[in-house]
Write a protein that holds these residues in place. Structure first.
Motif: not given
Length: 302
Positions: A67-72, A111-116
């Motif tokens: 899964a990949l989660y990130g801010t817009v 946080p760097q804005g994106i995490v897997a």
């Protein structure tokens, strides 16, 4: 994912949601071991995770990224990551998340804005030696996540074939370790929880020499490099104690104590990196980089 291949418009905004808590459990060792998953945070780590994911699936292997989660903002800034995760057959879930949610998922202050969410990528010891390695780094009782990540990254840069962590070393899937590898964790085989005696036996059976990095070692790394260069240019030299161009496993010890006596006793030789100034010694990351590059250069020149 929408039919356009883009992340859905609705963002995850509740930091106490079950999914968020489920991801956050991966910041702890017990949560990682239970699910055999870990977090890769930041665009560089995520990029390399997705590259490894694509290569593994193409080779018929298992998925690396789940899964990949990130801010817009991050998903717009790195559209290539969304494209890679959304490629046909990739099977990676992509979700937009608020900064508050990402803070709850990760252990970083900013946080760097994106995490897997990634599956474990370590391999068995036998697999490493079956591939006839030429250069291996082994970390013995290394405790600091940053140091471990630095050595792994240096090994990757030097073209090493694997990195082995002893059974008393730091968890390579610790978020701090993963971040410090800058994606190198996904580039080369990593063995975890290895028993030093088993590693030494496997190395000897495979014809791999074993060198212990030791500030008081009887061999001088500079001299070994000079002898290797002389052989490469067919110059006559006295018999060398060790041919640096041969397949080699380097042992690196604990940050504070270095290698224990029983660990050094298992090596073929103890090698010192000469210190020409007033410094007491080199730190672990620097010493490992110097040693690995010395072997890599000799091997590439041979």
């Amino acid at each position: 994912m929408s039919e356009t291949g883009r992340p859905p418009a609705e963002a995850m905004t509740n930091p106490r949601a079950d999914r968020v808590r489920d991801v956050a459990k991966l910041t702890g060792r017990s949560g990682r071991l239970k699910r055999r998953q870990f977090l890769a945070e930041g665009p560089q780590s995520v990029r390399e995770a997705l590259r490894a994911h694509r290569e593994c699936l193409a080779a018929g292997g298992t998925a690396v990224v789940e899964a990949l989660y990130g801010t817009v903002e991050s998903l717009r800034k790195y559209p290539e990551l969304v494209e890679a995760a959304s490629a046909p057959g990739s099977r990676v879930q992509v979700r937009v998340a608020s900064e508050l949610v990402l803070s709850a998922m990760t252990d970083t202050v900013a946080p760097q804005g994106i995490v897997a969410v990634c599956n474990f990528v370590d391999v068995p010891l036998a697999e490493v030696f079956a591939a006839k390695p030429k250069l291996i780094a082994m970390l013995c009782r290394v405790q600091d996540p940053g140091n471990a990540g630095t050595v792994l990254r240096a090994a990757d840069a030097a073209g090493a074939d694997a990195v082995i962590f002893s059974n008393s070393s730091v968890d390579v899937y610790n978020p701090k370790t993963v971040r410090s590898t800058a994606g190198s964790l996904f580039h080369l085989p990593v063995v975890l929880g290895a028993d030093l005696a088993d590693v030494v036996a496997a190395a000897k059976a495979a014809g791999v020499g074993i060198l212990a990095a030791d500030g008081y070692g009887q061999l001088n790394l500079d001299l070994l490099q000079d002898e290797s260069a002389a052989r490469a240019f067919d110059q006559e030299i006295p018999d060398s104690s060790y041919e640096l161009e041969r397949p080699t496993l380097w042992m690196f010890g604990n940050e504070a104590q270095g290698l224990a006596g029983e660990e050094k006793a298992l090596a073929d030789h103890r090698v010192a990196v000469p210190v020409y100034g007033a410094a007491e010694s080199l730190n672990l990351g620097t010493a490992a980089t110097v040693c690995l590059y010395a072997s890599a250069r000799a091997q590439h020149r041979a």
